[in-house]
Design an enzyme around this catalytic site. Structure first.
Site, PDB file in Angstrom:
ATOM      1  N   HIS A  33      84.531  53.135  58.275  1.00  0.00           N
ATOM      2  CA  HIS A  33      85.249  52.216  57.380  1.00  0.00           C
ATOM      3  C   HIS A  33      86.743  52.291  57.701  1.00  0.00           C
ATOM      4  CE1 HIS A  33      81.475  52.955  55.344  1.00  0.00           C
ATOM      5  NE2 HIS A  33      81.693  51.925  54.562  1.00  0.00           N
ATOM      6  N   CYS A  70      84.309  47.803  50.457  1.00  0.00           N
ATOM      7  CA  CYS A  70      82.941  47.322  50.267  1.00  0.00           C
ATOM      8  C   CYS A  70      82.074  47.860  51.404  1.00  0.00           C
ATOM      9  CB  CYS A  70      82.909  45.799  50.248  1.00  0.00           C
ATOM     10  SG  CYS A  70      81.252  45.156  49.967  1.00  0.00           S
ATOM     11  N   ASP A  71      81.350  48.939  51.100  1.00  0.00           N
ATOM     12  CA  ASP A  71      80.526  49.601  52.114  1.00  0.00           C
ATOM     13  C   ASP A  71      79.592  48.666  52.870  1.00  0.00           C
ATOM     14  OD1 ASP A  71      81.423  52.181  51.696  1.00  0.00           O
ATOM     15  OD2 ASP A  71      79.959  52.564  50.107  1.00  0.00           O
ATOM     16  N   PRO A  72      78.786  47.905  52.136  1.00  0.00           N
ATOM     17  CA  PRO A  72      77.728  47.189  52.853  1.00  0.00           C
ATOM     18  C   PRO A  72      78.215  45.889  53.500  1.00  0.00           C
ATOM     19  CG  PRO A  72      77.459  46.907  50.502  1.00  0.00           C
ATOM     20  CD  PRO A  72      78.673  47.762  50.685  1.00  0.00           C
TER      21      PRO A  72
END
Lengths: 794, 794
Positions: B409, B477-479
């Protein structure tokens, strides 16, 4: 209470509480389902790794198949709730989840279907499950019959658990046009690299009905309400709420409201399984419920018939009639089915352990020798050029070595000649030895003969200065992982097994026209046997191994793990044990390892960690490898007993693999005799309460060895290069036995009988005396009448 | 039905069916337990990774904490079965598993204990749970009172689920000498390398009683019989069977038979938790039940008291009294507790995500600034010399980056100045900037100032030719993992956040005496804002990003994911949005994202995969990151609104984070207002039935931001280098508010009041008018009376 049906196609149980974990299983090319007598289910399908379409109520771990799994209220299952609309009374078939005792109950485990008949308050529910041959889906029939003398107003609610599908995405709804509930999910993942795989998955679960329901529910919580799964609140309403599930646990429940006159019945069919999308469900509906073939069958009926045919292809090569009807029933109907299951499914993994894969196809040699042949060649194509075999055989391009296959074991090579010998006995196809097969690294190809030579040389080389085989992190016993992880510890059993492998390979080489090489292997076997007797004989039995720190274990001075079964039996096979040793070790086995439920793998079970032996000593006492009646090992021992003519001990132990014959014994085991489990709980002398319980796991290398015990041992109908040798070893309590043997295209109808005046067994084929009992020059398509005269006492 | 207790120490619920998932949680240095109003429990302890001592009935996956988890009949729980020996009637407290409606019921979630009072047929069961401060164990009290007018003969059966512990080894038995049930297991593993870790585990589960039971049961199956968990067959017997569990699912059930005269009561105490061995259990018994201290307390009582004290240390730095009593209750009692929980436990992981770790300690700045300071230094010590931050902060030498922390990330650096600024506001400890901190690779040490310069430079450098920040496989936002995995896609939000980080860092530099450098960062922020407006403004709002294939998304022409909240709020913070843009984007948020339950993260929720955005689009619509009312993002937005003085929208949205005030709203959320969940279900316009439901997950970066909204925004009591600035932004419907503010050792008693005739807010401290509302030169230990006069309409 427990019996075979008249047509021998089913095993029947008349109560859901007598053996609460009694079960049967069905499989096809794509899936396996294990159904419990009370309605619980464990099902998985391959895509290519094992996956589910009916899940637990929580996020379950992905793991290999586990023994003795508990059931619980929300365990996945298939049920039918039945409500009498006039009285409001509710029961459920088969038994769970409402648990109303039935007036009459039958759970019938068949070869190609599983059937329940549950009668409760004048209503009979018949449920049956079958599979199609190639697709992952369940074919269910539900029939409701009014057995009472009055008209009945009923609602029936077929209930299929879907469960907690995924934390990423899960939902479900009823599709009017499909007459189906379709539940959707996304298999959880976090790395984008996994997306390519995930997007191909069949992440939907569908329940397709052949008749339009009056209402439905897809929301488990809404269905249950405060009544819970044992008395769902939704059943108190006239109609289900037609709800959906949005990131809520989905379920498939349909409602049919019916009026039945006395004697009247209604029948329903359902299909339950995984799908990729709604279009596929629509196609299944079309293929199974709409279209008919030229015989007027729809796809559902045709699939049931084809599946039955597919399972029938898996029959064995002997049919027996003996004084032991339970044995006959098991051997004629269930044992070959279990052997076939292993050969067909490879245990529903994409990377079966090498030793399992080879032994499963040793069994397949009796049923589909061509499949066995291809499997042996596949396994050898993954051999390394140094002769060693990998820990697992990769069956699918995307497969990886998982779980225990990431731990290095040293025994895989010994199974090559041992398993191949059965294939050769059965097929006489020595041409396989000349097949060219590549090595794993692409470095070139060689014949099977050369491959196995290399495997034998690898075994001969992977030894310490004494000539004992290294164990590394395990041999046949996976969790014996700390005996030799430092690089010094050796396996007693593996050294003995290597001697046996040399002997077996010598025979194959000799028949394969390599008499000189055969001699070398025989000499190597003898030398190995000498080493075994020098370092491993403990006075009354053989030790299991010697640790990294040069501590011999599995010996009389050990408090736990004092004696292991494997070195004993295999020393009979290898020839290490002379007659004196044989008697001693057999006595030790009888005294220390034999129990009413069979022979234990080791005893006493370990009750605490022994760091120089490893993980096996941490397993639960009496479970799995730590002192269970581990049937795979027991079968080796029985086979070894037959190999030296010890027919009485052999038969007694063989018979203990099957539950019964007493009801008490069957109840203690907790299993119907439709498969041999991988183990019965052991530690009989330490924890008698639980001893004998079935693991309920039907994946096991036991079954091909049991088949070999019957063929090579008990009935003595083993193939040879010349033909077939008829040398039965009936137990003394049998005065006769009949065997129908299918062999290389011919059929032998063999009658064995003890006859007064006979002093040594005499064998006649079509009335002609056979020297050494060998019938040669068999003609395919011909039936031979063989008569065997056996002395009254031998 | 739902109310705060009079002493404000508890939140009370009067029915177990009104909010079936209502819950409270307790934690200490070693564990966390989440108790449901009906008796279900989720507990884990650290050794050092999260582990369990009360398991599911099957082999559960190890995973991160999941939202909206379903309960099911055999879910782990803590219950007391009560049997009237004269009538045979059985009920259970709190409610599960028997589900008999109580005559009176209270579930009271306290700060340091959770209490139930359940009255059924004249018998009152009081249960309470507390924890010790440092050990992983549950301290339970159970009191039985006869409220009826007659003598009662009762059996009570405290029931603690143990569940399916391990496939390797599990058992349980009662130890007479310990007055305890001890269940044993071995954590499953396969590789010998894992043994060293495994052998240190606390793999036992114990249930220790302060009074000797008359009987017990340790075998779940034997306890339940055919009656199942809702009506265990064992309760029909006079006494439990005193059984054990041998590779059977264990349970902890004790039986006490009592005779109670009218009004009489009996009290019991139990300790339940993990242990390494029986000796440890014996020691716990000694320490908690046998020994007393000088005050006459035994260890159990002392532990309860100490734990209460420990939790009280986590109080916040403001206490409010406003026209909104629900807000007061939450802010004064529950919000700081949740902030404290995050700072103390780091979410019970050993590798918290870097952004979470930094924000959790931003919150800790208000409670224990010293802990926050150490945490910032720890995080920076794991920075790479190129300035980039790792995806997770390793808290334990054996910890590894797991799950999502294995996915790269790009946003972690922005949190450094943002979170540090709160610490500086609160503590004025600019000396932290001069602390020497090493880099992760051991290449040397530099000051915090240099570390953060490098982080800012890394952000400035990780951009495309347009000046937009790369997103790689995700940002906050991880996904959102496929926008930029090919190396080209950029994050709109991250670019905006970078501009804001530059601004914040400029301020810090300036106060830190680096005016020139501050200017440079301000210029960089301005340039970034220009880039943002050039590439990301869509006409009515800001886009979320631009994909690898140069497709702008989160814009008006998108059917799904048309607008995202984050770029909107952060553009107010960064200064990118001028007044016109601000009005437009706020209108868009109101129209498209605001719902009765708060503001959604994006809308419309994605209903199918968008491959150029990624996994977020596969998450369930309205869940987690895909269109939920994701409170973390909502809190950013509210904070941003306050930062530009938009007090009305800010307060309205802030208030929507708490359930209520209507009962209907509370029921739809399904949660007591004792914590802010990470999300409420969104997709309000698409799936209204489920919208608003609580995720029931209390791990969330939301809470420090809500605290900042209160301090910096609503009540305007933010620290400055000079002192404290009093600049409240009360909503127009409030005519007054009182705030007690603890700040740098001083106490401010602040009264805010709208007064006729006041045209601009006036602030007085101890009667003295404050220029700009800034109170400087505060003296620790001093109390200031602050009066704030606010115009009636502003």
């Amino acid at each position: 209470m427990i019996r075979a049906s008249e047509d021998n196609e089913f095993y029947e149980l008349s109560s859901p509480t007598l053996l609460p974990k009694a079960s049967g299983f069905l499989w096809n090319e794509k899936m396996m389902i294990h159904m419990n007598c009370r309605g619980y289910a464990v099902a998985q399908f391959m895509q290519p790794e094992p996956a589910k379409y009916s899940y637990a109520p929580n996020l379950e771990a992905k793991t290999f198949m586990q023994p003795e799994q508990p059931y619980y209220a929300h365990h996945p299952g298939r049920f039918v709730y039945v409500k009498d609309e006039e009285t409001g009374e509710v029961f459920s078939a088969p038994y769970e989840p409402v648990r109303v005792p039935a007036d009459r109950y039958t759970f019938a485990v068949g070869k190609s279907s599983i059937v329940w008949k549950v009668e409760c308050g004048g209503v009979l529910i018949e449920m049956s499950l079958s599979l199609p041959k190639e697709e992952a889906m369940e074919l269910w029939r539900v029939k409701v019959t009014n057995l009472s003398q009055r008209q009945r107003k009923l609602s029936i609610y077929p209930y299929f658990t879907v469960g907690y599908m995924s934390w990423m995405n899960q939902s479900g709804e009823y599709h009017e046009e499909l007459q189906a509930i379709v539940c959707s999910s996304i298999t959880p993942y976090q790395k984008y690299q996994d997306y390519a795989k995930i997007k191909e998955f069949s992440d939907k679960t569908f329940l397709l009905a052949d008749r339009k329901p009056v209402a439905w529910e897809v929301n488990q919580e809404a269905f249950e309400g405060e009544g819970g799964i044992t008395g769902p609140s939704a059943l108190q309403e006239e109609e289900l709420s037609k709800g959906d599930a949005r990131y809520e646990t989905p379920v498939g429940v349909l409602q049919y409201r019916i009026r039945l006159a006395p004697g009247e019945e209604e029948a329903y069919r359902f299909i339950f399984g995984p799908a990729k999308n709604e279009e596929q469900v629509a196609q299944i509906r079309e293929d199974y419920f709409i279209k008919s073939n030229v015989n007027g069958e729809d796809g559902f009926e045709a699939a049931e018939r084809e599946y039955d045919q597919y399972i029938r292809e898996g029959r064995g090569c002997i049919e027996i009639s003996t004084p032991d009807p339970d044995l006959d029933q098991f051997v004629n109907h269930w044992l070959p089915r279990q052997v076939y299951y292993h050969g067909q499914t490879n245990r529903l993994t994409t990377d079966p352990q090498t030793r399992n894969f080879l032994q499963d196809h040793m069994g397949m040699s009796y049923i589909k020798p061509q499949v066995a042949r291809e499997s042996f060649l596949l396994a050898l194509s993954q051999q390394k050029p140094d002769g060693s075999m990998p820990d697992g055989i990769i069956l699918h391009k995307d497969a990886e070595l998982k779980y225990i296959n990431q731990v290095p074991h040293t025994d895989h090579c010994v199974w090559l000649p041992i398993c191949l010998s059965t294939y050769l006995d059965e097929s006489n196809d020595y041409s396989i030895l000349e097949e060219q097969v590549p090595y794993a690294d692409g470095s070139g190809t060689e014949t099977v003969l050369e491959h196995i030579h290399k495997a034998m040389k690898w075994l001969a080389g992977d030894r310490d200065e004494r000539g004992l085989n290294y164990i590394n992190q395990g041999d046949w016993c996976d969790p014996m992982n700390m005996v030799g992880y430092k690089g010094k510890g050796v396996s007693g059993w593996l050294t003995i097994a290597t001697a046996y492998a040399f002997k077996v390979w010598a025979d194959i080489c000799e028949y394969g026209g390599q008499a000189e090489i055969a001699k070398e292997y025989r000499r190597a076997a003898e030398e190995t046997n000498e080493v075994i007797n020098r370092y491993l004989w403990d006075g009354e039995w053989y030790a299991r191994g010697i640790t990294d720190d040069n501590v011999v274990f599995g010996i009389s001075t050990d408090q736990e793990g004092r004696i292991f079964i494997n070195p004993q039996g295999w020393s009979l096979l290898s020839g290490a044990a002379d007659e004196e040793k044989r008697e001693k070790l057999m006595r030790a086995v009888r005294e220390q390892l034999e129990t009413p439920y069979g022979v234990e793998k080791l005893a006493p079970s370990y009750t605490s960690m022994r760091e120089d032996v490893g993980r096996v000593t941490q397993k639960h006492p009496g479970s799995a490898e730590n002192g269970a009646v581990y049937n795979h090992a027991a079968a080796f021992y029985i086979y070894a007993l037959y190999s030296v003519g010890e027919r009485e001990d052999a038969y007694r132990l063989l018979r203990k693999m099957l539950p019964g014959p007493t009801m008490e014994d069957i109840v203690q085991r907790g299993q119907l005799p439709v498969f041999i489990p991988n183990y019965y709980r052991g530690a009989y002398r330490q924890f008698p309460r639980t001893a004998g319980r079935s693991s309920h796991l039907f994946n096991t290398g036991t079954v091909p060895w049991v088949y070999r015990c019957l063929i090579d041992g008990l009935f003595g109908v083993q193939g040879t290069p010349e033909g077939i040798a008829i040398r039965p070893q009936l137990p003394s309590e049998w005065s006769e036995a009949k065997v129908r043997r299918e062999f290389r295209g011919a059929t032998l109808q063999i009658e064995m009988k003890r006859e007064p005046g006979v002093t040594a067994t005499e064998v006649y084929a079509n009335g002609v005396y056979l020297e050494n009992g060998v019938l040669s020059d068999l003609k395919p398509g011909t039936e031979y009448k063989v008569s065997v005269k056996i002395p009254v006492s031998e």
